[in-house]
Motif scaffolding. Structure first.
Motif, PDB file in Angstrom:
ATOM      1  N   ALA A  84     -19.030  54.255  23.813  1.00  0.00           N
ATOM      2  CA  ALA A  84     -18.471  54.031  22.544  1.00  0.00           C
ATOM      3  C   ALA A  84     -16.972  52.862  22.688  1.00  0.00           C
ATOM      4  CB  ALA A  84     -18.478  54.179  21.297  1.00  0.00           C
ATOM      5  N   LYS A  85     -16.432  53.881  23.323  1.00  0.00           N
ATOM      6  CA  LYS A  85     -14.978  53.296  23.594  1.00  0.00           C
ATOM      7  C   LYS A  85     -15.007  52.445  25.314  1.00  0.00           C
ATOM      8  CE  LYS A  85     -10.565  55.088  25.683  1.00  0.00           C
ATOM      9  NZ  LYS A  85     -10.120  55.187  24.092  1.00  0.00           N
ATOM     10  N   ARG A  86     -16.294  51.982  25.794  1.00  0.00           N
ATOM     11  CA  ARG A  86     -15.737  50.948  26.782  1.00  0.00           C
ATOM     12  C   ARG A  86     -16.481  50.487  26.696  1.00  0.00           C
ATOM     13  NH1 ARG A  86     -13.474  48.551  31.273  1.00  0.00           N
ATOM     14  NH2 ARG A  86     -15.195  48.009  32.181  1.00  0.00           N
ATOM     15  N   ALA A  87     -17.336  49.959  25.137  1.00  0.00           N
ATOM     16  CA  ALA A  87     -18.203  49.093  24.809  1.00  0.00           C
ATOM     17  C   ALA A  87     -16.725  48.263  23.973  1.00  0.00           C
ATOM     18  CB  ALA A  87     -18.972  49.260  24.101  1.00  0.00           C
ATOM     19  N   LEU A  88     -15.972  49.125  23.748  1.00  0.00           N
ATOM     20  CA  LEU A  88     -14.878  48.341  22.361  1.00  0.00           C
ATOM     21  C   LEU A  88     -14.217  47.974  23.263  1.00  0.00           C
ATOM     22  CD1 LEU A  88     -14.780  51.047  19.383  1.00  0.00           C
ATOM     23  CD2 LEU A  88     -15.678  48.512  19.509  1.00  0.00           C
ATOM     24  N   ASP A  89     -13.171  48.635  24.434  1.00  0.00           N
ATOM     25  CA  ASP A  89     -12.406  48.148  25.621  1.00  0.00           C
ATOM     26  C   ASP A  89     -12.826  46.506  26.028  1.00  0.00           C
ATOM     27  OD1 ASP A  89     -11.060  50.252  25.454  1.00  0.00           O
ATOM     28  OD2 ASP A  89     -11.600  51.216  27.266  1.00  0.00           O
ATOM     29  N   VAL A  90     -13.832  46.635  26.664  1.00  0.00           N
ATOM     30  CA  VAL A  90     -15.194  45.301  27.160  1.00  0.00           C
ATOM     31  C   VAL A  90     -14.404  44.635  25.583  1.00  0.00           C
ATOM     32  CG1 VAL A  90     -16.229  44.255  27.898  1.00  0.00           C
ATOM     33  CG2 VAL A  90     -15.997  46.393  28.887  1.00  0.00           C
ATOM     34  N   ALA A  91     -14.646  44.643  24.447  1.00  0.00           N
ATOM     35  CA  ALA A  91     -14.872  43.607  23.768  1.00  0.00           C
ATOM     36  C   ALA A  91     -13.749  43.033  23.254  1.00  0.00           C
ATOM     37  CB  ALA A  91     -15.741  44.220  22.635  1.00  0.00           C
ATOM     38  N   SER A  92     -12.888  44.007  23.170  1.00  0.00           N
ATOM     39  CA  SER A  92     -10.977  43.659  22.675  1.00  0.00           C
ATOM     40  C   SER A  92     -10.703  43.385  23.724  1.00  0.00           C
ATOM     41  CB  SER A  92     -11.194  45.527  21.898  1.00  0.00           C
ATOM     42  OG  SER A  92     -10.935  45.894  22.780  1.00  0.00           O
ATOM     43  N   ALA A  93     -10.523  43.392  25.081  1.00  0.00           N
ATOM     44  CA  ALA A  93      -9.958  43.338  26.142  1.00  0.00           C
ATOM     45  C   ALA A  93     -10.570  41.020  26.281  1.00  0.00           C
ATOM     46  CB  ALA A  93     -10.093  43.060  27.348  1.00  0.00           C
ATOM     47  N   ALA A  94     -11.905  41.332  26.109  1.00  0.00           N
ATOM     48  CA  ALA A  94     -12.227  39.127  26.783  1.00  0.00           C
ATOM     49  C   ALA A  94     -11.444  38.979  25.322  1.00  0.00           C
ATOM     50  CB  ALA A  94     -14.566  40.189  26.682  1.00  0.00           C
ATOM     51  N   LEU A  95     -12.057  39.674  23.804  1.00  0.00           N
ATOM     52  CA  LEU A  95     -11.651  38.577  22.727  1.00  0.00           C
ATOM     53  C   LEU A  95     -10.136  38.550  23.197  1.00  0.00           C
ATOM     54  CD1 LEU A  95     -13.409  40.197  19.784  1.00  0.00           C
ATOM     55  CD2 LEU A  95     -13.477  37.709  20.805  1.00  0.00           C
ATOM     56  N   ALA A  96      -8.339  39.565  23.597  1.00  0.00           N
ATOM     57  CA  ALA A  96      -7.636  39.107  23.623  1.00  0.00           C
ATOM     58  C   ALA A  96      -7.282  38.303  24.194  1.00  0.00           C
ATOM     59  CB  ALA A  96      -7.042  40.654  23.651  1.00  0.00           C
ATOM     60  N   LEU A  97      -8.173  38.417  25.217  1.00  0.00           N
ATOM     61  CA  LEU A  97      -7.891  37.031  26.584  1.00  0.00           C
ATOM     62  C   LEU A  97      -7.644  35.767  25.991  1.00  0.00           C
ATOM     63  CD1 LEU A  97      -9.493  39.120  30.091  1.00  0.00           C
ATOM     64  CD2 LEU A  97      -6.702  38.696  29.051  1.00  0.00           C
ATOM     65  N   VAL A  98      -9.225  35.867  25.674  1.00  0.00           N
ATOM     66  CA  VAL A  98      -9.611  34.337  24.939  1.00  0.00           C
ATOM     67  C   VAL A  98      -8.134  34.164  23.842  1.00  0.00           C
ATOM     68  CG1 VAL A  98     -10.658  32.964  23.461  1.00  0.00           C
ATOM     69  CG2 VAL A  98     -11.853  34.423  25.178  1.00  0.00           C
ATOM     70  N   ALA A  99      -7.884  34.944  22.596  1.00  0.00           N
ATOM     71  CA  ALA A  99      -6.877  34.433  21.666  1.00  0.00           C
ATOM     72  C   ALA A  99      -5.445  34.727  21.977  1.00  0.00           C
ATOM     73  CB  ALA A  99      -7.080  35.518  20.569  1.00  0.00           C
ATOM     74  N   LEU A 100      -5.235  35.470  22.829  1.00  0.00           N
ATOM     75  CA  LEU A 100      -3.678  35.058  23.491  1.00  0.00           C
ATOM     76  C   LEU A 100      -3.829  34.391  24.919  1.00  0.00           C
ATOM     77  CD1 LEU A 100      -3.005  38.986  23.293  1.00  0.00           C
ATOM     78  CD2 LEU A 100      -2.436  37.057  21.585  1.00  0.00           C
ATOM     79  N   SER A 101      -4.500  33.854  25.174  1.00  0.00           N
ATOM     80  CA  SER A 101      -4.590  32.014  26.368  1.00  0.00           C
ATOM     81  C   SER A 101      -3.241  31.575  26.086  1.00  0.00           C
ATOM     82  CB  SER A 101      -5.585  32.121  26.523  1.00  0.00           C
ATOM     83  OG  SER A 101      -6.150  30.833  25.230  1.00  0.00           O
ATOM     84  N   PRO A 102      -2.960  31.347  25.059  1.00  0.00           N
ATOM     85  CA  PRO A 102      -1.715  30.382  24.807  1.00  0.00           C
ATOM     86  C   PRO A 102      -0.215  30.953  25.061  1.00  0.00           C
ATOM     87  CG  PRO A 102      -3.145  30.237  23.114  1.00  0.00           C
ATOM     88  CD  PRO A 102      -3.762  31.567  23.316  1.00  0.00           C
ATOM     89  N   VAL A 103      -0.169  32.405  25.247  1.00  0.00           N
ATOM     90  CA  VAL A 103       1.070  33.374  24.965  1.00  0.00           C
ATOM     91  C   VAL A 103       1.280  33.810  26.263  1.00  0.00           C
ATOM     92  CG1 VAL A 103       1.426  35.398  24.366  1.00  0.00           C
ATOM     93  CG2 VAL A 103       0.487  34.471  22.646  1.00  0.00           C
ATOM     94  N   LEU A 104      -0.336  34.031  27.388  1.00  0.00           N
ATOM     95  CA  LEU A 104      -0.341  34.263  28.943  1.00  0.00           C
ATOM     96  C   LEU A 104       0.017  33.461  29.364  1.00  0.00           C
ATOM     97  CD1 LEU A 104      -3.962  36.000  27.998  1.00  0.00           C
ATOM     98  CD2 LEU A 104      -1.758  36.675  29.366  1.00  0.00           C
ATOM     99  N   LEU A 105      -0.732  31.756  29.361  1.00  0.00           N
ATOM    100  CA  LEU A 105      -0.002  30.705  29.565  1.00  0.00           C
ATOM    101  C   LEU A 105       1.638  30.841  29.621  1.00  0.00           C
ATOM    102  CD1 LEU A 105      -0.577  28.163  31.469  1.00  0.00           C
ATOM    103  CD2 LEU A 105      -1.041  27.091  28.746  1.00  0.00           C
ATOM    104  N   ALA A 106       2.182  31.078  28.982  1.00  0.00           N
ATOM    105  CA  ALA A 106       3.378  30.087  28.327  1.00  0.00           C
ATOM    106  C   ALA A 106       4.613  31.898  28.788  1.00  0.00           C
ATOM    107  CB  ALA A 106       3.577  30.854  26.973  1.00  0.00           C
TER     108      ALA A 106
END
Length: 223
Positions: free
Chosen positions: A26-48
């Protein structure tokens, strides 16, 4: 030590257990889902952040460094580069006489707000890390790993954030960090992970635990 580090907090002492397989899946599934969502949501911050690193200092945007992973295996940990390329590699932050001389113009800001750690979301997707767990340590810094091992804290994936980071960060020594990492393993659950995550948000926003040295990150690594 537990009473001194976090008085009034109810946690199991280290060595009580290793997490079960159901929780691990369960932890691994949540890790993958949350990391993928964070990469998308924070893409402007990552680019900056990437633009800021590249525009203010010659060299690569990312700093890659070998660190200890689960079961004392090694993996390549990614961060935004905060030091100039001439900085001696794999040198613990405490060994620097004047760290400010090696810091890039954007580096101090990235560290103060923990933005330099965001590329580790990709490490989470790869399976090297979790969102919550003991922080990964550079290979050269073997003392903390040696202290963690008898407390079962090397048996889990290292984390983007951890129990030690919300209970002192730079204001606790290696023995205290290892003890806190052992407590985390002894108390691992989805509820405890959520508790650590939300306390991390509060810690970053308040910048608690960076007073000992604002330019040193939580695992003592200069980049």
């Amino acid at each position: 030590m537990a009473a001194r580090l976090h008085p009034g907090v109810e946690v199991r002492p280290p060595l009580s257990r290793i997490p079960n397989r159901g929780y691990a899946h369960a932890k691994r599934a949540l890790d993958v889902a949350s990391a993928a969502l964070a990469l998308v949501a924070l893409s402007p911050v990552l680019l900056a952040c990437a633009v800021a690193v590249k525009a203010t200092s010659p060299g690569p945007v990312l700093f890659r460094q070998e660190r200890w992973g689960r079961g004392r295996t090694r993996f390549e940990c990614w961060k935004f580069r905060t030091m100039v390329v001439e900085t001696p590699p794999d040198m613990p932050a405490a060994s620097f006489g004047d760290k400010a001389a090696f810091m890039t113009p954007a580096g101090d800001f990235l560290r103060r707000w923990s933005l330099d750690e965001l590329p580790q979301l990709a490490n989470i997707l790869k399976g090297d890390m979790s969102v919550v767990g003991p922080r990964p340590v550079i290979v050269r810094e073997g003392r903390l790993i040696d202290l963690r091992e008898p407390l079962n804290a090397t048996a889990v994936r290292p984390g983007l954030t951890g129990w030690a980071q919300v209970n002192g960060r730079n204001l606790v020594d290696d023995a205290e960090k290892a003890f806190l990492d052992g407590e985390y393993v002894a108390n691992m659950s989805l509820a405890f992970d959520a508790r650590v995550f939300f306390r991390t948000v509060a810690t970053v926003l308040s910048r608690r635990g960076v007073d000992r040295d604002a330019r040193r990150d939580d695992d003592g690594v200069p980049f």
